[in-house]
Write an enzyme that holds these catalytic residues in place. Structure first.
Site, PDB file in Angstrom:
ATOM      1  N   GLU A 120      24.507 -34.899 -35.665  1.00  0.00           N
ATOM      2  CA  GLU A 120      24.907 -34.644 -37.053  1.00  0.00           C
ATOM      3  C   GLU A 120      26.414 -34.440 -37.166  1.00  0.00           C
ATOM      4  O   GLU A 120      27.088 -34.088 -36.194  1.00  0.00           O
ATOM      5  CB  GLU A 120      24.155 -33.441 -37.623  1.00  0.00           C
ATOM      6  CG  GLU A 120      24.309 -32.157 -36.850  1.00  0.00           C
ATOM      7  CD  GLU A 120      23.337 -31.074 -37.314  1.00  0.00           C
ATOM      8  OE1 GLU A 120      22.256 -31.407 -37.823  1.00  0.00           O
ATOM      9  OE2 GLU A 120      23.667 -29.885 -37.157  1.00  0.00           O
ATOM     10  N   ARG A 170      15.613 -23.117 -31.887  1.00  0.00           N
ATOM     11  CA  ARG A 170      16.262 -21.845 -32.207  1.00  0.00           C
ATOM     12  C   ARG A 170      16.330 -20.977 -30.952  1.00  0.00           C
ATOM     13  O   ARG A 170      15.321 -20.765 -30.281  1.00  0.00           O
ATOM     14  CB  ARG A 170      15.475 -21.145 -33.327  1.00  0.00           C
ATOM     15  CG  ARG A 170      16.194 -19.986 -33.966  1.00  0.00           C
ATOM     16  CD  ARG A 170      15.350 -19.366 -35.090  1.00  0.00           C
ATOM     17  NE  ARG A 170      15.054 -20.316 -36.151  1.00  0.00           N
ATOM     18  CZ  ARG A 170      13.835 -20.661 -36.519  1.00  0.00           C
ATOM     19  NH1 ARG A 170      12.779 -20.143 -35.934  1.00  0.00           N
ATOM     20  NH2 ARG A 170      13.655 -21.530 -37.491  1.00  0.00           N
ATOM     21  N   HIS A 196      25.091 -24.200 -31.316  1.00  0.00           N
ATOM     22  CA  HIS A 196      25.908 -24.108 -32.527  1.00  0.00           C
ATOM     23  C   HIS A 196      25.252 -23.226 -33.586  1.00  0.00           C
ATOM     24  O   HIS A 196      24.051 -22.943 -33.526  1.00  0.00           O
ATOM     25  CB  HIS A 196      26.158 -25.498 -33.120  1.00  0.00           C
ATOM     26  CG  HIS A 196      24.911 -26.193 -33.590  1.00  0.00           C
ATOM     27  ND1 HIS A 196      24.124 -26.950 -32.752  1.00  0.00           N
ATOM     28  CD2 HIS A 196      24.296 -26.238 -34.805  1.00  0.00           C
ATOM     29  CE1 HIS A 196      23.101 -27.435 -33.425  1.00  0.00           C
ATOM     30  NE2 HIS A 196      23.176 -27.024 -34.685  1.00  0.00           N
ATOM     31  N   GLN A 205      21.441 -22.252 -32.280  1.00  0.00           N
ATOM     32  CA  GLN A 205      20.439 -23.292 -32.068  1.00  0.00           C
ATOM     33  C   GLN A 205      21.056 -24.515 -31.402  1.00  0.00           C
ATOM     34  O   GLN A 205      22.275 -24.589 -31.210  1.00  0.00           O
ATOM     35  CB  GLN A 205      19.838 -23.693 -33.420  1.00  0.00           C
ATOM     36  CG  GLN A 205      20.879 -24.190 -34.419  1.00  0.00           C
ATOM     37  CD  GLN A 205      20.322 -24.378 -35.823  1.00  0.00           C
ATOM     38  OE1 GLN A 205      20.311 -25.487 -36.331  1.00  0.00           O
ATOM     39  NE2 GLN A 205      19.881 -23.290 -36.440  1.00  0.00           N
ATOM     40  N   HIS A 220      19.948 -29.077 -30.824  1.00  0.00           N
ATOM     41  CA  HIS A 220      19.027 -30.164 -31.153  1.00  0.00           C
ATOM     42  C   HIS A 220      18.782 -31.038 -29.928  1.00  0.00           C
ATOM     43  O   HIS A 220      19.682 -31.233 -29.112  1.00  0.00           O
ATOM     44  CB  HIS A 220      19.593 -31.031 -32.280  1.00  0.00           C
ATOM     45  CG  HIS A 220      19.989 -30.261 -33.495  1.00  0.00           C
ATOM     46  ND1 HIS A 220      19.127 -29.412 -34.143  1.00  0.00           N
ATOM     47  CD2 HIS A 220      21.165 -30.205 -34.174  1.00  0.00           C
ATOM     48  CE1 HIS A 220      19.758 -28.864 -35.182  1.00  0.00           C
ATOM     49  NE2 HIS A 220      20.990 -29.330 -35.215  1.00  0.00           N
TER      50      HIS A 220
END
Length: 324
Positions: free
Chosen positions: A122, A200, A180, A103, A105
């Site tokens: 993150e 995804r 990742h 996936q 972001h």
């Protein structure tokens, strides 16, 4: 008259996941009856997932209520000016019994335009890693959009991914656009922007449990993916005995690691931010004005911005100290 703010603990919000396991219960005592618990949201202001205070006179109040009532006393003057009644960070523990989907972001710009949301940067801190445990981070070689698109269409993406062996204590920054996945056998702490956006790309052809496969976000990912090949995801840091050492400082959060064995004082007078303490190893007791809270491995504690000084009494403890 409002109650004074104090060291706050919140009720974990447990999330069942197709790839989850039982280690959040076994290692950290999370109250789960499922064998597929993948995430424990420790501090959250995600829509319909507002954390609830579990200790003291404010027990039962939501993080949203705290923001509305205490404003800058809760999060800090500058933080409140920027984010208003929205808590900017989401803190999780994750148990990957199986490998997560591949996936990525979106960044702030794409997330705002398409979802009216923050993007998602993150940080991961590895709390436990099984033998040969690994993360998927980026690609194993140079990648172009046309090559990437062909790999996705032919189902050959998995063979082109970069795999990183991991050990307890390793830390990583996952920037928007980085492809990742967390590998099987990894338990980690995650610090991220308040966002639940994930694109995804590949899910190992597994069944979601209802005879169907989980939705993929191929076109959205194509727009958001970073194909630059930068390998800047592994964080190099050095803990300092009985002190705080910087792990990373981004525009979204700052993370130190506190190694505490004995008493350690922390002075936040100049910080103008809330502080989140995440227990990642050993145990400790955090005190403020004669009141104290235990911080075990796998627990989280929020220090409101109005609290300027705390004392940590650690027993071979390692604590992630997070602020804005």
């Amino acid at each position: 008259m409002k109650d004074d703010l104090y060291l706050l603990k919140f009720e974990p919000i447990l999330k069942e996941k197709i790839w989850g396991g039982s280690r959040l219960k076994e290692l950290f005592g999370k109250k789960s009856t499922s064998s597929k618990t993948g995430e424990s949201w420790e501090i959250s202001d995600v829509e319909n997932n507002s954390s609830i205070v579990k200790n003291g006179t404010l027990k039962g109040k939501t993080i949203q209520w705290l923001l509305e009532e205490y404003r800058e006393k809760f999060v800090g003057k500058k933080v409140f000016e920027v984010f208003g009644n929205k808590f900017p960070l989401l803190i999780k523990f994750i148990d990957a019994a199986e490998t997560l989907s591949v996936q990525l972001h979106p960044d702030d710009k794409i997330a705002k335009e398409k979802h009216n949301s923050f993007g998602k940067t993150e940080m991961w801190y590895i709390m436990q890693a099984g033998k040969d445990a690994e993360l998927i981070l980026g690609f194993g070689g140079e990648m172009s959009k046309s090559k990437y698109k062909n790999l996705v269409e032919t189902g050959e993406l998995a063979g082109a991914l970069n795999r990183e062996k991991v050990d307890q204590g390793d830390a990583f920054i996952i920037k928007p656009g980085l492809i990742h996945a967390i590998g099987a056998g990894v338990v980690l702490a995650e610090i991220q922007q308040t966002s639940d956006l994930t694109y995804r790309i590949y899910d190992w052809d597994r069944d979601a449990g209802n005879g169907e496969k989980r939705e993929l976000h191929t076109e959205l990912a194509m727009e958001a993916i970073d194909l630059s090949g930068k390998e800047d995801f592994r964080i190099n840091y050095k803990p300092i005995p009985n002190a705080a050492a910087e792990v990373i400082n981004t525009k979204y959060f700052r993370t130190n690691i506190i190694q505490a064995n004995g008493n350690l004082s922390r002075d936040y007078t100049q910080l103008d931010s809330f502080v989140i303490l995440i227990g990642v190893e050993g145990g400790s007791v955090v005190s403020y004005r004669g009141k104290s809270e235990e911080l075990k491995r796998g627990e989280t504690l929020l220090v409101p911005a109005s609290i300027e000084k705390i004392v940590i009494e650690g027993d071979k403890a390692k604590i992630l100290e997070v602020s804005l």
